[in-house]
Design an enzyme around this catalytic site. Structure first.
Site, PDB file in Angstrom:
ATOM      1  N   GLU A  33       0.836  -1.197   0.000  1.00  0.00           N
ATOM      2  CA  GLU A  33       0.000   0.000   0.000  1.00  0.00           C
ATOM      3  C   GLU A  33       0.872   1.249   0.000  1.00  0.00           C
ATOM      4  OE1 GLU A  33      -2.519   0.898   3.379  1.00  0.00           O
ATOM      5  OE2 GLU A  33      -4.051   1.702   2.055  1.00  0.00           O
TER       6      GLU A  33
ATOM      7  N   GLY B 169       3.563   1.838  10.645  1.00  0.00           N
ATOM      8  CA  GLY B 169       3.376   1.174  11.925  1.00  0.00           C
ATOM      9  C   GLY B 169       2.960  -0.268  11.696  1.00  0.00           C
ATOM     10  N   ALA B 170       1.984  -0.441  10.795  1.00  0.00           N
ATOM     11  CA  ALA B 170       1.476  -1.776  10.495  1.00  0.00           C
ATOM     12  C   ALA B 170       0.709  -1.718   9.184  1.00  0.00           C
ATOM     13  CB  ALA B 170       0.559  -2.256  11.611  1.00  0.00           C
TER      14      ALA B 170
ATOM     15  N   GLU C   8      -2.550  -3.662   6.945  1.00  0.00           N
ATOM     16  CA  GLU C   8      -3.719  -4.529   7.117  1.00  0.00           C
ATOM     17  C   GLU C   8      -3.902  -5.585   6.037  1.00  0.00           C
ATOM     18  OE1 GLU C   8      -3.807  -1.216   6.385  1.00  0.00           O
ATOM     19  OE2 GLU C   8      -5.376  -0.738   4.947  1.00  0.00           O
TER      20      GLU C   8
ATOM     21  N   HIS D 186      -6.727  -1.399  15.231  1.00  0.00           N
ATOM     22  CA  HIS D 186      -6.822  -0.584  14.022  1.00  0.00           C
ATOM     23  C   HIS D 186      -6.724  -1.480  12.777  1.00  0.00           C
ATOM     24  CE1 HIS D 186      -5.987   3.135  11.571  1.00  0.00           C
ATOM     25  NE2 HIS D 186      -5.384   2.238  10.809  1.00  0.00           N
ATOM     26  N   GLU D 187      -5.698  -2.317  12.736  1.00  0.00           N
ATOM     27  CA  GLU D 187      -5.498  -3.157  11.544  1.00  0.00           C
ATOM     28  C   GLU D 187      -6.611  -4.182  11.396  1.00  0.00           C
ATOM     29  OE1 GLU D 187      -3.326  -2.080   9.538  1.00  0.00           O
ATOM     30  OE2 GLU D 187      -2.486  -0.709  11.029  1.00  0.00           O
TER      31      GLU D 187
ATOM     32  N   GLU E  75      -9.117   4.764   6.440  1.00  0.00           N
ATOM     33  CA  GLU E  75      -8.337   5.174   7.606  1.00  0.00           C
ATOM     34  C   GLU E  75      -9.156   5.873   8.672  1.00  0.00           C
ATOM     35  OE1 GLU E  75      -5.801   3.807   8.099  1.00  0.00           O
ATOM     36  OE2 GLU E  75      -5.060   3.220   6.131  1.00  0.00           O
TER      37      GLU E  75
HETATM   38 ZN   LIG Z   1      -4.964   2.164   8.786  1.00  0.00          ZN
END
Ligand SMILES: [Zn+2]
Length: 815
Positions: A83, A217-218, A220, A253-254, A276
Site C-alpha cells: 500500500e 506502523g502496520a 492490514e 486498528h489493523e 483510515e
Molecule cells: Zn490504517
C-alpha cells in the site's frame, strides 16, 4: 519465459507472452514515468476472455516497499509492503484498488524456511530443485492488489483462537515470547468486531507478523497483518501500560481494516478516509470495553485536540482530495485521512446514537461486500437508516477544509445565538476574517451537530449555515452552558466572558475528563489564533491544576512547553519555571511515592508532574531523577525492572535533558543491544533528549552511521528538531551532511522530517527551510512543506502577539 529489465527509456522490457488456446507471443513497452506497461500482440486479440501469462524477475530492494529485504544480525527475510502503489514493484498487475481479483500464491523457498501469506497453506512439496520446497496457498477472496502479502523466513508464532478463527502472532524466533499480549488483544477484538459489525471475520485465519524492518506502523494485508516490531511485541509481564496500549490500538486498528478496507474498499485513493478514518474511529472501541481502566476516551479527546490544531492551518486539505500520482497518493496518509475523518465519524455517531450508527455501518458493509464504495454510499446508508441529516453533515465536513468556530452570545429567552466561521491558528488569518465580517469565508460554513451541556441532559441540535441560534426548552436550568457535551464535536468554541467564567467555575464538577480536555484545548487554540490571551489561558491551567486526570495534565505539560519555547523571552523563562515549580510542586508532593498496584492513571499523573517539574529545573526533582536513573541502569545493558516503571522512565528523560554522559553511554548500549524492540526504540528515542552539544553531535553521527535502521532514524531527528535547545545544531548538521541524512530516510519518514522543521519559530529559519527544500527535494512532501512553513509563520505571530501579555502575567504572579 523471462522478462529482462535493462533500464532507461522505452522498450525497457521486451518479451514473449505465451497465450492459451490460440497462443500468441506478445511484447511489452514500459512507460517508466507513469509506472505503466503496454502489451502488444502481432494479431488482434479475439473478443471475450483471454488469459495473459507474464514471466518476470525482480530484485529484493532495501526501500521497505514492494517485495523487499529485511535483515537481522543472523539472517535475511523477504517480505512485502504494497500500500498504496507498490504491488507493481513485486508483480505486474492492474494496481488500483477498484480492480479486485482473486490470488493463488505459490512460493518456492529454501527447505529450512517457511512462508506466510493471506490464506491457509494448502500444500507443501519438496522441490522443484534440491534444497527447496514449494508452498501453495489457498485462493484468496476477491481483493485489491495492495492487500496481497507474502513473507519468507524462519518466523515463529504463538497460536490462539477466537470465534473459531485460528489467530497467530509471529516474529523472528528470538522474540516469539513477546507476541502473547498482541494475541490476547486480537482474540478479544475479533469477537468484539464479529458482534459489532454483524458480519463475521471473512478469512479462514488471521496472522499478525512483526518484521524487523518496516516503514509504517502496520499494514492490514487481508488475513496477514504486518507490523513494525514495536507495534506488535511487548513483554506481558514487564512491559509498561503505555507500550501495551499502543500494541492493542495498532492491533485493533489493523483488524478493523479487515472489514473497512479489505472487505469493502474505497473506490479510489481520494476517499482513503473511508479506510483510515473508520479504522481510527474504531480502534479504541473494543479496547475501552476490554480495559476501561486504561482511559481510552481521554486519549481520543487528546487526539481530537491535536487534529483540530493540524486542520486549523491555512494549508490544510479537505478530507476527500484529488490524488492521482503515486506521490499525491502517498501524501494522503496524513492526519486528515486518519484523525479528522475518524473524529467526524465519531461526532456523527455521538449525534445519532451508538446503536443507530452501528446498524448503518452494518448496512453499508453488507451492501458492498468484496467490492468498492464511495463516501456517498456511506452517508446515504446512515441517512436512510437514521432518518437524520447525516448526508448533509458529512458532506459538509468531507468537502470543506478546516475547522468551524462557533461564536456564542448570551442566551435569549428561548435560544442561544450562535454564529459560525472558519477557525485559524494564525492571528493574521483570524484578523482577515474579522475585517471582512466573516464574508471571505461565508461559503465555508458547515452543517454541524452541536450538543449543549446545561444542568439537564445534553441537548443536541443541527446547526446549518442558515441558522443563527440554537433553540432551547424554556424551562432548562442554566447555571452553565458548555457547547460540546461529550467532547466529540469537531469545532472550536468562543464563549462570552460571562459564559466562560461559569464553565471554569464548574469545570471540575460538571464536566467529564474529555470535556475538560476540550475546554483546555479550545482555550490554548484561541490564544494561538489571537482571540484569547496567554495570561487568561494560564489562569485556566491553574484552575485545573489539581485535576486527577493524567491525560489532562499531559496536555497541560505539552502546552506549557509551547509557552516556554514559543512565547517566553530568555528573561521570562526563569520566572515561568518558578511559577510551574510553585504551583505544581505541591500537587506532585501530595501524590506521594509509588505504591504497588496503584491505578494506572495515578502512575501516569505522577510521571507527568515529575517531567513538568524536571523541565522547570526543580532541584529536588532533578536530584531524584539522577538518583533513580543511576539505579535503573546499575547493571550494564539492562534496565532494573523492579523499580516503578513509569517514574523510572520519567527520571531517565529528565536526567537525559540535563546532559549526563554516563547515562548517555548506558542508553546507547541499550539501543544497540537490547533484545526487546520496545526497550531498544525507547533508548534510541531518549538519545534525542540529551541537550549537551557534544552528546547531540554523537547522536547525529550515530544516526547516519548506517547502524540505525532506516525505519528509526527519523524518530530521533524529529525529537531533536522539536526541542528548542537542540534544533539549531540539528538543522545545521542536517544541511551540512544532507547526503548521509537523506540516505537514511524513506518516503514517509522524509515527510516526517520536513514536518518537524515546522517547530522553528524565526524568520531566518523559515527562509532557510524554504530555500533548502527547494533544492533538496523530498518526495511526497509538497503539502507537508507548505504546512511546516505555515506553522513557523503562526509561531512567529504568536510570539509577537503574546510575549508582552506573558510578561505582564508573570509579573502579577510574582507579587
Ligand atoms: Zn490504517
Amino acid at each position: 519465459m523471462r522478462v529482462v529489465t535493462k533500464g532507461g527509456g522505452q522498450n525497457e522490457y521486451a518479451g514473449r507472452i505465451p497465450g492459451k488456446l490460440v497462443r500468441q507471443d506478445g511484447y511489452i513497452v514500459l512507460h517508466a514515468a507513469d509506472e505503466q506497461a503496454t502489451f502488444l500482440f502481432p494479431k488482434e486479440l479475439p473478443a471475450g476472455k483471454v488469459s495473459l501469462a507474464i514471466s518476470y524477475t525482480g530484485i529484493l530492494n532495501d526501500k521497505l516497499r514492494g517485495f523487499y529485504l529485511s535483515k537481522t544480525k543472523t539472517r535475511n527475510y523477504a517480505v512485502t509492503q504494497f500500500e498504496p502503489t507498490d504491488a507493481r514493484r513485486a508483480y505486474p498487475s492492474f494496481d488500483e484498488p477498484a480492480l479486485k481479483a482473486t490470488y493463488d500464491v505459490t512460493l518456492v523457498v529454501d527447505a529450512a524456511d517457511t512462508a506466510i501469506s493471506n490464506t491457509n497453506l494448502v500444500s507443501d512439496q519438496p522441490g522443484p530443485v534440491p534444497g527447496k520446497h514449494t508452498l501453495r496457498f489457498a485462493t484468496t477472496p476477491k481483493m485489491s492488489t495492495y492487500l496481497v502479502a507474502f513473507l519468507v523466513g524462519d518466523f515463529k508464532c504463538t497460536e490462539g483462537k477466537s470465534d473459531g478463527v485460528p489467530i497467530r502472532a509471529c516474529s523472528t524466533p528470538d522474540k516469539v515470547e513477546l507476541t502473547k499480549f498482541a494475541l490476547d488483544s486480537a482474540k478479544y477484538v475479533l469477537h468484539y468486531y464479529n458482534t459489532y459489525f454483524g458480519i463475521k471475520y471473512p478469512m479462514p485465519k488471521l496472522d499478525m507478523v512483526a518484521l524487523p524492518d518496516f516503514e509504517a506502523g502496520a499494514m492490514e494485508n487481508f488475513g496477514c497483518i504486518t507490523y513494525r516490531e514495536t507495534d506488535l511485541l511487548v513483554d506481558t509481564k514487564t512491559g509498561n501500560i503505555p507500550e501495551k496500549k499502543r500494541v492493542a490500538v495498532v492491533v485493533a486498528h489493523e483488524m478493523a481494516h479487515q472489514w473497512f478496507g479489505d472487505m469493502v474498499t474505497m473506490q479510489w485513493w481520494d476517499n482513503l478516509w473511508l479506510n483510515e478514518g473508520f479504522a481510527t474511529w474504531m480502534q479504541t472501541k473494543p479496547l475501552a470495553e476490554w480495559k476501561p481502566e486504561w482511559n481510552y476516551p481521554q486519549d481520543d479527546a487528546q487526539d481530537l485536540d491535536q487534529t483540530l490544531n493540524l486542520d486549523a492551518q491555512k494549508t490544510t486539505r479537505t478530507i476527500r482530495a484529488t490524488a492521482n500520482t503515486p506521490d499525491e497518493i502517498n501524501e494522503m496518509f496524513d492526519g486528515i485521512a486518519y484523525g479528522k475523518a475518524g473524529a467526524v465519524i465519531g461526532m456523527v455517531e455521538h449525534y445519532i446514537g451508538k446503536e443507530a450508527f452501528r446498524q448503518g455501518v452494518h448496512n453499508y458493509l453488507q451492501a458492498h461486500l468484496y467490492a468498492n464504495a464511495t463516501a456517498e454510499d456511506f452517508w446515504n446508508a446512515q441517512t436512510e437508516n437514521s432518518h437524520l441529516p447525516v448526508d448533509k453533515i458529512m458532506s459538509s465536513f468531507v468537502t470543506h477544509p478546516g475547522v468551524p468556530l462557533l461564536i456564542l452570545s448570551e442566551k435569549q429567552a428561548s435560544d442561544v445565538p450562535v454564529s459560525q466561521g472558519r477557525f485559524f491558528l494564525s492571528s493574521t488569518a483570524t484578523a482577515q476574517v474579522a475585517a471582512t465580517d466573516g464574508k471571505a469565508h461565508q461559503d465555508l460554513q458547515w452543517t454541524v451537530p452541536v450538543c449543549l451541556k446545561t444542568s439537564d441532559k445534553p441537548i443536541c441540535r443541527v446547526l446549518t449555515p442558515q441558522d443563527s441560534s440554537i433553540p432551547l426548552p424554556m424551562d432548562v436550568g442554566m447555571p452553565m452552558l458548555y457547547a460540546n457535551a461529550g467532547g466529540k464535536g469537531y469545532y472550536r468554541t468562543l464563549y462570552t466572558p460571562k459564559q466562560y467564567s461559569a464553565i471554569v467555575a464548574k469545570a471540575e464538577t460538571a464536566l467529564t475528563p474529555p470535556e475538560r480536555i476540550g475546554l483546555l484545548g479550545d482555550r490554548w487554540a484561541l490564544v494561538r489564533s489571537g482571540q484569547a490571551t496567554v495570561g487568561g489561558y494560564l489562569d485556566l491551567v491553574l484552575a485545573l491544576k489539581q485535576d486527577p486526570n493524567a491525560a489532562l495534565l499531559d496536555l497541560v505539560h505539552r502546552q506549557l512547553e509551547r509557552v516556554d519555547s514559543d512565547i517566553a523571552t530568555e528573561e521570562d523563562r526563569a520566572a515561568f519555571a518558578a511559577v510551574v515549580r510553585r504551583q505544581f510542586g505541591p500537587v506532585y508532593a501530595a501524590l506521594g511515592s509509588p505504591v504497588k498496584g496503584e491505578p494506572f492513571d495515578r502512575q501516569q499523573l505522577r510521571g507527568t508532574l515529575f517531567e513538568m517539574l524536571g523541565a522547570a529545573q526543580d532541584p529536588a526533582v532533578l536530584a531524584q531523577a539522577q538518583q533513580l536513573a543511576t539505579r535503573v541502569f546499575a547493571a550494564e545493558n539492562k534496565k532494573d525492572k523492579t523499580l516503578d516503571a513509569t517514574l523510572s522512565d520519567s527520571a531517565v528523560l529528565v536526567s537525559a535533558s540535563n546532559g549526563d554522559a554516563a547515562l548517555y553511554d548506558r542508553l546507547l548500549a541499550l539501543s544497540r543491544n537490547s533484545g526487546d524492540p520496545g526497550e531498544k526504540t525507547d533508548a534510541l528515542r531518549t538519545l534525542g533528549r540529551f541537550r549537551d552539544p557534544a552528546l547531540v553531535q554523537r547522536t547525529l553521527d550515530y544516526l547516519v552511521s548506517g547502524e540505525v535502521r532506516n525505519q528509526d532514524t527519523w524518530i530521533v531527528l524529529v525529537a531533536l528538531l522539536r526541542d528548542r535547545a537542540t534544533r539549531d545544531q540539528t538543522w545545521d548538521y542536517m544541511r551540512n551532511n544532507w547526503d548521509r541524512v537523506h540516505a537514511q530516510l524513506t518516503v514517509s519518514s522524509g515527510a516526517e522530517v520536513v514536518r518537524a522543521t515546522g517547530n522553528f519559530c524565526t524568520v531566518r529559519q523559515r527562509d532557510e527551510v524554504i530555500n533548502f527544500f527547494a533544492t533538496h527535494k523530498i518526495g511526497a512532501s509538497e503539502r507537508t512543506l507548505a504546512k511546516a512553513v505555515d506553522s513557523i509563520n503562526d509561531c512567529i505571530q504568536l510570539r509577537s502577539s503574546q510575549e508582552a501579555d506573558l510578561h505582564a502575567w508573570l509579573k502579577a504572579q510574582a507579587k
